[in-house]
Write a protein that holds these residues in place. Sequence first.
Motif, PDB file in Angstrom:
ATOM      1  N   LEU A  39       0.828  -1.207   0.000  1.00  0.00           N
ATOM      2  CA  LEU A  39       0.000   0.000   0.000  1.00  0.00           C
ATOM      3  C   LEU A  39       0.865   1.261   0.000  1.00  0.00           C
ATOM      4  CD1 LEU A  39      -2.835  -1.083   2.446  1.00  0.00           C
ATOM      5  CD2 LEU A  39      -3.027  -0.695  -0.017  1.00  0.00           C
ATOM      6  N   ARG A  40       1.951   1.246   0.796  1.00  0.00           N
ATOM      7  CA  ARG A  40       2.864   2.394   0.803  1.00  0.00           C
ATOM      8  C   ARG A  40       3.566   2.535  -0.546  1.00  0.00           C
ATOM      9  NH1 ARG A  40       4.853   4.887   5.520  1.00  0.00           N
ATOM     10  NH2 ARG A  40       3.719   4.252   7.354  1.00  0.00           N
ATOM     11  N   LEU A  41       3.885   1.409  -1.163  1.00  0.00           N
ATOM     12  CA  LEU A  41       4.556   1.451  -2.462  1.00  0.00           C
ATOM     13  C   LEU A  41       3.642   2.008  -3.544  1.00  0.00           C
ATOM     14  CD1 LEU A  41       7.194   0.878  -3.916  1.00  0.00           C
ATOM     15  CD2 LEU A  41       6.426  -1.464  -4.290  1.00  0.00           C
ATOM     16  N   LEU A  42       2.354   1.913  -3.360  1.00  0.00           N
ATOM     17  CA  LEU A  42       1.410   2.562  -4.277  1.00  0.00           C
ATOM     18  C   LEU A  42       1.178   4.015  -3.864  1.00  0.00           C
ATOM     19  CD1 LEU A  42      -0.622   2.610  -6.605  1.00  0.00           C
ATOM     20  CD2 LEU A  42      -2.323   1.679  -5.010  1.00  0.00           C
ATOM     21  N   ALA A  43       0.998   4.253  -2.570  1.00  0.00           N
ATOM     22  CA  ALA A  43       0.655   5.593  -2.082  1.00  0.00           C
ATOM     23  C   ALA A  43       1.770   6.609  -2.324  1.00  0.00           C
ATOM     24  CB  ALA A  43       0.318   5.537  -0.595  1.00  0.00           C
ATOM     25  N   ALA A  44       3.001   6.239  -2.056  1.00  0.00           N
ATOM     26  CA  ALA A  44       4.108   7.202  -2.164  1.00  0.00           C
ATOM     27  C   ALA A  44       4.272   7.745  -3.585  1.00  0.00           C
ATOM     28  CB  ALA A  44       5.398   6.570  -1.655  1.00  0.00           C
ATOM     29  N   PRO A  45       4.315   6.906  -4.606  1.00  0.00           N
ATOM     30  CA  PRO A  45       4.402   7.468  -5.962  1.00  0.00           C
ATOM     31  C   PRO A  45       3.171   8.275  -6.364  1.00  0.00           C
ATOM     32  CG  PRO A  45       5.195   5.217  -5.962  1.00  0.00           C
ATOM     33  CD  PRO A  45       4.562   5.458  -4.624  1.00  0.00           C
ATOM     34  N   THR A  46       1.988   7.922  -5.829  1.00  0.00           N
ATOM     35  CA  THR A  46       0.816   8.729  -6.166  1.00  0.00           C
ATOM     36  C   THR A  46       0.948  10.129  -5.585  1.00  0.00           C
ATOM     37  OG1 THR A  46      -0.486   7.955  -4.273  1.00  0.00           O
ATOM     38  CG2 THR A  46      -0.772   6.775  -6.349  1.00  0.00           C
ATOM     39  N   ILE A  47       1.519  10.235  -4.394  1.00  0.00           N
ATOM     40  CA  ILE A  47       1.765  11.553  -3.814  1.00  0.00           C
ATOM     41  C   ILE A  47       2.766  12.310  -4.673  1.00  0.00           C
ATOM     42  CG2 ILE A  47       2.749  12.785  -1.837  1.00  0.00           C
ATOM     43  CD1 ILE A  47       1.657  10.450  -0.094  1.00  0.00           C
ATOM     44  N   PHE A  48       3.816  11.624  -5.100  1.00  0.00           N
ATOM     45  CA  PHE A  48       4.860  12.246  -5.921  1.00  0.00           C
ATOM     46  C   PHE A  48       4.261  12.771  -7.236  1.00  0.00           C
ATOM     47  CE2 PHE A  48       9.074  11.479  -8.296  1.00  0.00           C
ATOM     48  CZ  PHE A  48       9.559  12.736  -7.953  1.00  0.00           C
ATOM     49  N   GLU A  79      14.320   2.374  -8.277  1.00  0.00           N
ATOM     50  CA  GLU A  79      13.778   1.778  -9.496  1.00  0.00           C
ATOM     51  C   GLU A  79      12.361   1.256  -9.279  1.00  0.00           C
ATOM     52  OE1 GLU A  79      16.908   1.059  -8.268  1.00  0.00           O
ATOM     53  OE2 GLU A  79      17.831   2.439  -9.710  1.00  0.00           O
ATOM     54  N   GLU A  80      12.103   0.665  -8.101  1.00  0.00           N
ATOM     55  CA  GLU A  80      10.753   0.191  -7.808  1.00  0.00           C
ATOM     56  C   GLU A  80       9.766   1.362  -7.775  1.00  0.00           C
ATOM     57  OE1 GLU A  80      10.376  -3.515  -4.938  1.00  0.00           O
ATOM     58  OE2 GLU A  80      11.817  -2.037  -4.169  1.00  0.00           O
ATOM     59  N   VAL A  81      10.165   2.455  -7.146  1.00  0.00           N
ATOM     60  CA  VAL A  81       9.308   3.638  -7.057  1.00  0.00           C
ATOM     61  C   VAL A  81       8.995   4.159  -8.454  1.00  0.00           C
ATOM     62  CG1 VAL A  81       9.239   6.053  -6.319  1.00  0.00           C
ATOM     63  CG2 VAL A  81      10.009   4.280  -4.732  1.00  0.00           C
ATOM     64  N   LEU A  82      10.023   4.274  -9.288  1.00  0.00           N
ATOM     65  CA  LEU A  82       9.817   4.772 -10.648  1.00  0.00           C
ATOM     66  C   LEU A  82       8.966   3.809 -11.467  1.00  0.00           C
ATOM     67  CD1 LEU A  82      13.357   6.247 -11.351  1.00  0.00           C
ATOM     68  CD2 LEU A  82      11.229   7.508 -10.949  1.00  0.00           C
ATOM     69  N   ASP A  83       9.131   2.511 -11.238  1.00  0.00           N
ATOM     70  CA  ASP A  83       8.330   1.517 -11.953  1.00  0.00           C
ATOM     71  C   ASP A  83       6.860   1.621 -11.542  1.00  0.00           C
ATOM     72  OD1 ASP A  83       7.961  -0.809 -13.693  1.00  0.00           O
ATOM     73  OD2 ASP A  83       7.571  -1.889 -11.806  1.00  0.00           O
TER      74      ASP A  83
END
Length: 194
Positions: A39-48, A79-83
Amino acid sequence: MDDFVRNHDLVDGTLHHAVAYVDRVLSVRAMRKHTDHELRLLAAPTIFVSAKYEDGQRTLAKLDPDKISWYVGGSATREEVLDVERRMVVALGYQLGGPTAHTFVSRFTKHAQGEEELKIQRMAHRLADESLRNYACLGHLPSVVASSAIFLARSALLNLPDVPAWSSEIQELTGYDVTNLAGCLHAMRPVAHL
């Protein structure tokens, strides 16, 4: 998500778009696991992405994929965040705009003048922000949430017997009669502490 937006002093509206992005992504793509990390791995890039949409270059000066990976708990790589960001934007069909309750509060109060009206605007924005934490508000259109927030702010701040919390001018501006807002008002009252 709210703490992250506040801690990095991101512009108003960022959280509303980020929550909308998460909702839209999850409506078209199921998560493999519903762990805190996922969930954090989805939420953080959405905030970005939301912050970049709202504030562009200033956001890039405050955030980068390394800071975003820290929010995920340090267990995600750049890389995971950018992906995830790329996959999220594709899942959104590259459609990053769209109205939120924050957008509607701003639009409905854009001609606010005087200290009293500006207080109403600020309180309505706070109430719209709080509505994001209230599951009962999720079933209402953003324009209904915004209108309800304005009604509650006006009810709380206007203590004048000759000034109604809702008028024909506000009804015309928002497109809603108070009876149209009843369900959302009921859901928001505990948040507004009224």
